[in-house]
Design a protein around this motif. Structure first.
Motif, PDB file in Angstrom:
ATOM      1  N   ARG A 213      61.223   3.446  13.138  1.00 15.60           N
ATOM      2  CA  ARG A 213      62.635   3.991  13.404  1.00 15.60           C
ATOM      3  C   ARG A 213      63.451   2.841  13.925  1.00 15.60           C
ATOM      4  O   ARG A 213      64.400   2.404  13.497  1.00 15.60           O
TER       5      ARG A 213
ATOM      6  N   VAL B 104      59.976  10.541  15.907  1.00 14.39           N
ATOM      7  CA  VAL B 104      60.096  10.649  14.274  1.00 14.39           C
ATOM      8  C   VAL B 104      58.811  11.563  13.889  1.00 14.39           C
ATOM      9  O   VAL B 104      57.471  11.042  14.271  1.00 14.39           O
TER      10      VAL B 104
ATOM     11  N   SER C 153      70.525   9.040  10.645  1.00 15.41           N
ATOM     12  CA  SER C 153      70.648   9.977  11.494  1.00 15.41           C
ATOM     13  C   SER C 153      70.698   9.569  12.831  1.00 15.41           C
ATOM     14  O   SER C 153      70.126   8.233  13.154  1.00 15.41           O
TER      15      SER C 153
ATOM     16  N   LEU D 252      63.872  13.258  14.299  1.00 17.03           N
ATOM     17  CA  LEU D 252      63.896  13.064  12.948  1.00 17.03           C
ATOM     18  C   LEU D 252      62.598  13.509  12.233  1.00 17.03           C
ATOM     19  O   LEU D 252      61.722  12.925  12.644  1.00 17.03           O
TER      20      LEU D 252
END
Length: 555
Positions: free
Chosen positions: A143, A366, A406, A412
């Protein structure tokens, strides 16, 4: 005459200055004017609340201030009308040609459209990912790889001098555990307690043995040193390869070990002592970080004389500042909230401004799901999902877009089935499809002999359809979106903008025919719409580039 939101903002400020100079307003002229597109297009093309902002300091009713400004703004070239609405909003309607001119501006600007000099001359160090060199990059680091690189691109697009930096934690006990795990794997022994498991450990151990013939016949302590040094080298090479395959490249790979070897940790302690924030207690050396909001003071040198991780953090920050980085951004994982205040305290103890010289961003977790079930195990790393796993599952473009769209401070979920589908529900497909469609329209136009024509022959006043106006309005917003995303460190704003723009283009395409049918004569309106089509293609491509995502010409 083209009128963009930025130019409207300048016009509003000029009207305020003129009113102040004329003695009609007694206020300090603001440094910026907010100009936005109203939600209801019946209210005009753009609106500002400047009159309401100035009413109290001016000592006048908002509508009276609005009229003072409106009479000046009505004379600005490209503005068709200025209306006062509600409590004092100023609503602008642009001349049709002024709005349409933007399509030509974008096409001629090309890749430069959306860029600015907002952060010109600002030297920024952006440290992100920085996973321990003891295993592949896991999904949390993925991420930050996507968001960090997108943020670097945004900051560069606004004029900043950005250094992408990866901090290699190669001086801690985790490196010894890594070496012990490799040594055990090479000898076919069980993984040591607190060691590292996974197929990658066996693979690296085998590579070390192949590089050093006869290694396993040497004394155990010599083997350990070779496995540590060569293992680190191989692991770092794999991390670099994995990131490069993801489209992420670093300018600096900074070794924590060098801070100790060059004596920078010891010098950092003395520099902080000179600032008056170091003291000794119970045989240890402390930094008085509570003076700057930390929940407790931090140990720099333990009573046994060994420096702490915190001492290395202090030395690393000072090293960044010594290299000339004015703003130092740390992008840390979800379990690092406790680091925010202590890192800022280091800056304050060093005599810097913790609200300017250092920023700490925290990214949330994530998870990846497939067929409705969370994916937990990696083929090579065992109990973690790696960057290579994510790329194999959904591809580079989908991964980078999904990870950046996002806010990083929200948890996420990557849905493999959604992100590999060719439907409008898949956000990256939705945006990339417009990139491909606009390119297809341009190709078809060439095949039909339709040419945009010379820039001076462009007829912007013909772009009067409601959907053309909607699309032009969104295209005009792109520079502001880029600048805001860079300022707030929020790349997801670009992704959400692109999705809105994609929707506007689809509505334009469905309602405004661009190409002739059969033997139909090519008109100036078709040529004007082709300019608008190509402008949209350029903005979609520019926006996707900021996210590190391709803008395909065919899908």
């Amino acid at each position: 005459m083209q009128v963009t939101p930025a130019e409207l903002s300048d016009a509003v400020l000029a009207a305020v200055r003129d009113a102040v100079e004329a003695g009609e307003l007694s206020v300090d002229v603001p440094t910026e004017a907010v100009v936005e597109r109203p939600k209801n297009r019946e209210h005009g093309d753009y609106a500002t609340n400047m009159a309401m902002r100035l009413a109290k300091p001016a000592g006048k009713p908002p509508r009276e201030v609005a009229e003072i400004l409106a009479k000046r703004l009505r004379d600005v070239a490209g503005i068709a009308s200025v209306e006062i609405a509600g409590p004092g909003f100023l609503n602008f309607r642009l001349e049709e040609a002024a709005a349409g001119q933007l399509a030509r501006t974008i096409v001629l600007a090309g890749e430069e459209y959306g860029r600015s000099k907002a952060f010109q001359g600002l030297k920024i160090n952006l440290e992100f990912v920085s996973a321990n060199p003891t295993g592949p990059i896991h999904i949390g680091g993925v991420r930050w790889a996507a968001v960090g690189d997108a943020l670097a691109r945004l900051l560069e697009a606004t004029g900043a001098d950005v250094t992408r930096e990866y901090y290699i934690n190669d001086a801690g006990v985790q490196v010894d555990r890594f070496a012990a795990s490799l040594l055990a794997a090479a000898h076919g022994e069980p993984t040591p307690e607190d060691g590292y498991a996974g197929q990658y450990i066996a693979e690296i151990a085998q590579q070390v043995v192949e590089r050093h013939p006869g290694l396993l016949d040497r004394p155990r302590d010599e083997q350990f040193e070779v496995f540590r040094e060569t293992g680190l080298e191989l692991m770092k090479a794999e991390i670099k390869r994995s990131l490069a395959d993801f489209g992420v490249h670093f300018d600096v790979w900074f070794s924590e070990r060098t801070l100790h070897e060059r004596g920078e940790v010891a010098r950092a302690v003395e520099r902080l002592r000179a600032q008056g924030h170091v003291y000794e207690r119970d045989g240890a050396v402390w930094l008085r970080t509570t003076d700057f909001g930390d929940d407790k003071d931090r140990v720099l040198i333990k009573s046994d004389g060994m420096p702490t991780y915190f001492a290395a953090d202090a030395a690393y920050y000072l090293d960044k500042r010594d290299r000339g980085h004015e703003v130092n951004v740390y992008m840390l994982g979800a379990d690092h909230h406790g680091y925010v205040q202590r890192l800022k305290a280091i800056a304050a103890c060093a005599g810097d401004d913790p609200d300017h010289n250092i920023e700490v961003l925290i990214g949330q977790m994530v998870r990846m799901v497939k067929n409705g079930q969370e994916v937990r195990l990696s083929k090579r790393a065992g109990n973690i999902i790696t960057l290579d796993d994510v790329v194999e599952a959904i591809g580079v473009d989908a991964a980078r877009y999904a990870l950046a769209r996002s806010s990083a401070d929200s948890v996420l979920t990557l849905d493999v089935d959604l992100l590999t589908s060719q439907t409008n529900e898949n956000p990256v497909y939705y945006v990339q499809y417009v990139a491909a469609r606009t390119a297809s329209v341009a190709r078809n136009a060439r095949e039909l002999g339709v040419d945009r024509g010379a820039p001076e022959d462009f007829r912007p006043e013909l772009l009067t359809h409601e959907k053309e106006g909607e699309l032009l309005g969104l295209l005009a917003e792109f520079p502001r979106v880029v600048a805001t995303a860079a300022e707030l460190r929020e790349p997801h704003r670009v992704a959400r903008y692109l999705e809105e723009l994609a929707g506007a283009y689809h509505r334009f395409y469905d309602n405004c025919r661009i190409l002739p049918r059969g033997d139909e004569e090519v008109t100036d309106l078709m040529r004007a719409r082709l300019w608008l089509n190509d402008a949209t293609r350029q903005v979609i491509a520019n926006g996707l580039h900021l996210l590190g995502v391709s803008a395909p010409e065919r899908m």
